[in-house]
Motif scaffolding. Structure first.
Motif: not given
Lengths: 334, 334
Positions: A64-91
C-alpha cells in the motif's frame, strides 16, 4: 466550495480490507461512475480473494505505502477494536481516507490521533462514517439544532447485532446462533406522537435469539445463561428460540438492520414538532459501505480544497457528497 | 471550521417582517440562548406591533440600513412572490441574512442576484431555508448521494396549504375555507416497503376542503368549481365539506403540516434499502422559523470565516448549525 463539477477522470479508491464491508464498498463504487476501485489491499493471500468486479487488482497490504501516487483516497474496512485504531492514524499520514470507527466512547482519542497524522501529512481523513455513527449522528445533531427544546430518541432494529450474536455463540452448549435487536413498537409510537417519555432500556428494545444447540446441551441452562448475561441481555426482555442448523443457515444468513432517530420538541406552548429519520436496510454492510463511498468523494474534494486534518460527518457540507454540480443541485433538488 | 465555541455575546438578529413567520422566529430565538432579537423591522406602523417578548424594539423598515452596526444577521420573513426577490439582494449588499425563498423554479435567478450582492458586500446570505425547500431538499440530496441506484419520493401533509386555501376563497359564493393536502397512505406504504412505483399526481396526494358558503350560494356549483380548478385541484381526488363559520374558526385555525422524503434504492441485487425522513408539525410557520434561526447561526459563522456570497442548505456543514463546540458534538452525538 460553491462549484464542484465532476472532473473527467474518476476518483481512484483503495479498499483496505475485504470482508463484508470491503465487498460492500466495491459494490457501491460500481454504482458511482465518477469513482473507481484502483486496488484492494488485504492481509490475506491476494490470490485467494475473489473481487466482485473483473480485473480488479488485489494487493498485499504491504504494498500500500508504495502505491501513494495511484490512489486518491482510501476506504478502510477493518474493525474498530483492533484494526482502525492502528491503521487510520498510520495511513492518514500518507493518504486521504474514510473509516467507519464505531466505538462511540473512544471517538475523541481516535480523532486526536488521526487529526495529528492528517495535519502532518496534509491529507484529509474522515472518521466514523456509516449510519450509526454517521447518518444517525447527523440527525441527532440536526434535531437538537432545529428543536433545542426537545428530546432525542435513537431506536435500533429490527436488525442483526454482530456483537450480541458473538456473545451467544460463546455460551457453552451453543453451536451457532444470531441475535436480533427489535425496537418496542409502543415506545416508538409514544415518541412519534410528540410525547417526551422517559424510557428505560427495557422499554425501548427487546432481543430475540435463534440458537442451535450442541448435541447433548441443556436448553434451559443455555437459555438462562443468555438472558442473564450482564450488559448484553440482562436489562432487556429476551426471547430465545432453539432451531436446527439448517434453519439457521437458510433463514438467518442476511444482515438486515435499521432504526429510527426521532426528535420530539416544542416551539411554543401550543406546538409540538416531530422529526423522524428512519432506515430500513436489507444489508447493513452494503448500506454502511454506500455511506463510506459518498464521504470518500467529499474527502477527496476537501483535500483538494486544502481542508486538511481529521473530519467527521458534522464537518461536511452535504453538497460535497453528490457527484452533481452545485448549480444542478440547486436547480433540481432544492 | 473545527472549532466553534460559543462566544460570550449573543448573535444579534434582526427580524424583517412580522407575520406568522416573523413571530415564529421571535419564539425560536427565545429557545436559543446564544442568540437575541436585536430588532423587528416592519412596513406597518411600529407602534401597532405586539412582539411576544417584553422590551423587544420594533422599528420602521426604513431604519434598517442605519442599523448595520447593531445587527449580526437578518432573518427575512417576507413572501417569496413580492418581498424576497427585492429584499434579499438589496439587503445582502449590507447584511448577512437568511431567507425562506420557496419558488422552486426561480431559485437559480434568486441565487444569482443574492450572490452578486453578497459578494460585493462581503456578506453571507443563505436562501431557501425552511423545510421544503430546506430539510426536505437536504434529504433529497443525501438520499440520492447515498443510494445512487434508486428513486426519491416527496409526500406532503397532512397539512394546511396556504396557496390552495387562498384559491378556494377566491371562488364565487365562498365566505371562507381551508384546504388540507393529504398523502395517500397506500402510496406511502408502497414506497416505504422498498418498491419503486411510478405514481401519478392523483395516486400520491388527495385534497380535502372545508368551506363556508356565503348566504344563498349554490353548494353544488361551488363544489364543482373547486374540484375542477386547473392545476390546483383537477389532477387530484378532492373532497369538499361544507361547514359553518364557527366550526371553521374553532377547528381549522391551526397550521399543521409535514410530510415525507423517502429514498428507495438498491445496493446489490439482493439488497433494497429505504431511507425515510418525516416531519409531523403542529405549526408550519414555527418549524420553518426554527430552521431559519439555526441557519442564521451558521451564516453568522460562515461570514466570520470569510465565506462570503450566496449559500444554500447544501453548502453548510451540519456542525455549524449547533451552538455546541465540535469537541462536544463529537463526544456526545457522534
Amino acid at each position: 466550495m460553491t462549484q464542484h463539477t465532476s472532473s473527467s477522470s474518476p476518483i481512484r479508491v483503495g479498499i483496505v480490507g475485504y470482508g463484508n464491508l470491503g465487498r460492500g464498498v466495491e459494490a457501491a463504487i460500481a454504482k458511482n461512475p465518477d469513482m473507481q476501485v484502483a486496488g484492494i489491499y488485504t492481509r490475506r493471500e491476494p490470490a485467494q480473494l475473489k473481487p466482485l468486479g473483473q480485473g480488479v487488482a488485489v494487493h498485499a497490504m504491504g504494498e500500500l505505502m508504495a502505491h501513494q501516487d495511484r490512489l486518491d483516497v482510501l476506504i478502510l474496512c477493518g474493525g474498530s477494536k483492533d484494526d482502525l485504531p492502528v491503521q487510520s492514524p498510520q495511513l492518514a499520514a500518507r493518504f486521504s481516507l474514510v473509516d467507519s470507527f464505531d466505538t462511540h466512547a473512544r471517538v475523541p482519542e481516535h480523532f486526536a490521533a488521526v487529526d495529528a497524522a492528517a495535519r502532518s501529512g496534509q491529507t484529509t481523513a474522515l472518521i466514523s462514517a456509516g449510519w450509526d455513527p454517521g447518518m444517525f449522528s447527523l440527525n441527532r445533531l440536526m434535531g437538537e439544532a432545529l428543536l433545542p427544546d426537545g428530546a432525542t430518541y435513537t431506536f435500533w432494529g429490527k436488525g442483526l447485532s454482530q456483537g450480541h450474536s458473538d456473545a451467544i455463540r460463546r455460551v457453552a452448549g451453543v453451536a451457532g446462533g444470531v441475535q436480533y435487536t427489535i425496537p418496542v413498537d409502543e415506545a416508538v409510537e409514544r415518541v412519534r406522537s410528540g410525547g417526551r417519555p422517559e424510557l428505560s432500556t427495557r422499554e425501548k428494545h427487546r432481543r430475540e435469539c435463534f440458537v442451535v444447540l450442541k448435541e447433548g446441551a441443556d436448553a434451559e441452562a443455555v437459555r438462562r445463561e443468555i438472558v442473564g448475561m450482564p450488559h448484553y441481555f440482562d436489562q432487556y426482555d429476551t426471547t430465545v428460540h432453539f432451531i436446527e442448523a439448517d434453519e439457521l443457515a437458510r433463514e438467518h444468513g442476511a444482515m438486515p438492520h435499521g432504526g429510527f432517530v426521532i426528535r420530539s420538541g416544542t416551539t411554543s406552548e401550543q406546538a409540538s414538532q416531530v422529526i423522524e429519520y428512519r432506515l430500513k436496510l436489507d444489508s447493513n454492510p452494503e448500506f454502511t459501505a454506500s455511506v463510506l463511498v459518498a464521504y470518500a468523494r467529499a474527502v477527496h474534494r476537501l483535500q483538494a480544497m486544502g481542508q486538511h486534518g481529521c473530519k467527521t460527518v458534522f464537518d461536511v457540507a452535504p453538497g460535497l457528497l453528490s457527484p452533481r454540480s452545485a448549480e444542478q443541485l440547486r436547480a433540481d433538488l432544492l
